[in-house]
Design a protein around this motif. Sequence first.
Motif, PDB file in Angstrom:
ATOM      1  N   THR A 141       0.809  -1.212   0.000  1.00 37.39           N
ATOM      2  CA  THR A 141       0.000   0.000   0.000  1.00 37.39           C
ATOM      3  C   THR A 141       0.845   1.266   0.000  1.00 37.39           C
ATOM      4  OG1 THR A 141      -0.089  -0.156   2.402  1.00 37.39           O
ATOM      5  CG2 THR A 141      -1.921  -1.102   1.189  1.00 37.39           C
TER       6      THR A 141
ATOM      7  N   PRO B  91       2.764  -4.007   7.560  1.00 37.82           N
ATOM      8  CA  PRO B  91       1.735  -4.826   6.923  1.00 37.82           C
ATOM      9  C   PRO B  91       2.323  -5.941   6.074  1.00 37.82           C
ATOM     10  CG  PRO B  91       1.227  -2.507   6.696  1.00 37.82           C
ATOM     11  CD  PRO B  91       2.621  -2.588   7.232  1.00 37.82           C
TER      12      PRO B  91
ATOM     13  N   THR C 296      -8.922 -13.288   9.549  1.00 37.61           N
ATOM     14  CA  THR C 296      -9.473 -12.156   8.801  1.00 37.61           C
ATOM     15  C   THR C 296     -10.969 -12.016   9.060  1.00 37.61           C
ATOM     16  OG1 THR C 296      -9.873 -13.532   6.846  1.00 37.61           O
ATOM     17  CG2 THR C 296      -7.746 -12.421   6.983  1.00 37.61           C
TER      18      THR C 296
ATOM     19  N   SER D  92     -13.751  -8.874  10.657  1.00 35.73           N
ATOM     20  CA  SER D  92     -13.994  -7.515  11.129  1.00 35.73           C
ATOM     21  C   SER D  92     -14.242  -7.545  12.631  1.00 35.73           C
ATOM     22  CB  SER D  92     -15.209  -6.903  10.414  1.00 35.73           C
ATOM     23  OG  SER D  92     -16.383  -7.649  10.702  1.00 35.73           O
TER      24      SER D  92
ATOM     25  N   ASP E 250      -4.679  -5.947  12.689  1.00 32.83           N
ATOM     26  CA  ASP E 250      -4.530  -5.271  11.397  1.00 32.83           C
ATOM     27  C   ASP E 250      -3.235  -5.692  10.686  1.00 32.83           C
ATOM     28  OD1 ASP E 250      -6.950  -3.770  11.254  1.00 32.83           O
ATOM     29  OD2 ASP E 250      -6.151  -2.389  12.751  1.00 32.83           O
TER      30      ASP E 250
ATOM     31  N   GLY F 241      -4.141  -7.056   4.755  1.00 34.01           N
ATOM     32  CA  GLY F 241      -5.173  -6.433   3.944  1.00 34.01           C
ATOM     33  C   GLY F 241      -5.495  -5.014   4.360  1.00 34.01           C
ATOM     34  N   SER F 242      -4.731  -4.458   5.306  1.00 31.13           N
ATOM     35  CA  SER F 242      -4.905  -3.066   5.709  1.00 31.13           C
ATOM     36  C   SER F 242      -3.526  -2.443   5.904  1.00 31.13           C
ATOM     37  CB  SER F 242      -5.737  -2.961   6.991  1.00 31.13           C
ATOM     38  OG  SER F 242      -5.090  -3.613   8.064  1.00 31.13           O
ATOM     39  N   SER F 243      -3.488  -1.119   5.992  1.00 31.69           N
ATOM     40  CA  SER F 243      -2.201  -0.415   5.965  1.00 31.69           C
ATOM     41  C   SER F 243      -1.688  -0.003   7.335  1.00 31.69           C
ATOM     42  CB  SER F 243      -2.317   0.836   5.077  1.00 31.69           C
ATOM     43  OG  SER F 243      -3.337   1.694   5.545  1.00 31.69           O
ATOM     44  N   SER F 244      -2.388  -0.356   8.406  1.00 36.04           N
ATOM     45  CA  SER F 244      -1.890  -0.090   9.755  1.00 36.04           C
ATOM     46  C   SER F 244      -1.695  -1.417  10.470  1.00 36.04           C
ATOM     47  CB  SER F 244      -2.870   0.782  10.533  1.00 36.04           C
ATOM     48  OG  SER F 244      -4.088   0.091  10.765  1.00 36.04           O
TER      49      SER F 244
ATOM     50  N   ARG G  88      -8.560  -0.468  11.228  1.00 33.99           N
ATOM     51  CA  ARG G  88      -9.788  -1.129  10.791  1.00 33.99           C
ATOM     52  C   ARG G  88     -10.174  -2.321  11.646  1.00 33.99           C
ATOM     53  NH1 ARG G  88      -8.540  -2.269   4.607  1.00 33.99           N
ATOM     54  NH2 ARG G  88     -10.376  -3.574   4.913  1.00 33.99           N
TER      55      ARG G  88
ATOM     56  N   SER H 105      -9.422  -5.360  11.107  1.00 30.49           N
ATOM     57  CA  SER H 105      -9.913  -6.321  10.128  1.00 30.49           C
ATOM     58  C   SER H 105      -9.103  -7.609  10.076  1.00 30.49           C
ATOM     59  CB  SER H 105      -9.929  -5.681   8.733  1.00 30.49           C
ATOM     60  OG  SER H 105      -8.629  -5.235   8.364  1.00 30.49           O
ATOM     61  N   SER H 106      -8.083  -7.731  10.935  1.00 31.99           N
ATOM     62  CA  SER H 106      -7.330  -8.980  11.021  1.00 31.99           C
ATOM     63  C   SER H 106      -6.675  -9.075  12.391  1.00 31.99           C
ATOM     64  CB  SER H 106      -6.261  -9.073   9.915  1.00 31.99           C
ATOM     65  OG  SER H 106      -5.295  -8.039  10.048  1.00 31.99           O
TER      66      SER H 106
END
Length: 244
Positions: free
Chosen positions: A22, A35, A60, A62, A92, A95-98, A177, A179-180
């Motif tokens: 990303t 990431p 993975t 939410s 995170d 699949g996310s940038s943080s 997010r 998200s992981s």
Amino acid sequence: MRHLLVRLATVLAGVTVLAAPTAASVNLDVAGFGPAHHALAGHGVGYNINGYNWGGYAATGSGFTSVSATWTTPSATCNSRSDLYAPWVGLDGYGSSSVEQTGVATDCSSGRAVNEPWYEMYPAAPVYLSTSSYPVAAGNVIHASVTYAGGSSFTLTLTNQSRGWTYTTTKSLSGARRSSAEVIIESPPGRYPNFGTISFTGSTVNGSSLSSFNPVALDPSNGVYEAHTGALSGGNFSITYQHE
């Protein structure tokens, strides 16, 4: 604490930087454990999904609120001064940038394996703890956890059960997010010391065993598979060194 730029200038000499997908470019002032880089390659024969700079398991979905695991610090042998890796737990990054993460890095830039506890709220630079106040040696049992504290806050806790110390900090990161959730080994330069086998036990996500989330199994590969992640049983699994 040494500045990360000095650390990575030594570690990355002659090595291609493994940038997160990303990011448009890598800034050495903030580069560090970050990431996952999603490689295009899939499975090697006998291996799991190519995690590029990550090995281990990533759940993975939410709404992740916590992740934790325990491991014993391996006795690592440096192949070169460029070797650097860390076992860690985090939220995170897949699949996310943080990433909100904490663990113990093994750094070979001095010519020997030095274990350094750290935490990171990526994309901010990692924060290394004083090794005189928070020592880690081979054979020490480490427990790490990251917990969502509400709003944009996360509590990161690292305990050396063998030495009897605990470090806890609460930090904020906007845009996370959740998200992981991961239990991972990572080498930012893609160069591992020979750590033999590292075993993670009691790995949990949201208070339940890691296996209940059907996580993705990852093996790190930078041209060759550098480590292999074993089967997950409840919250227990091992990762075995293959190549630098």
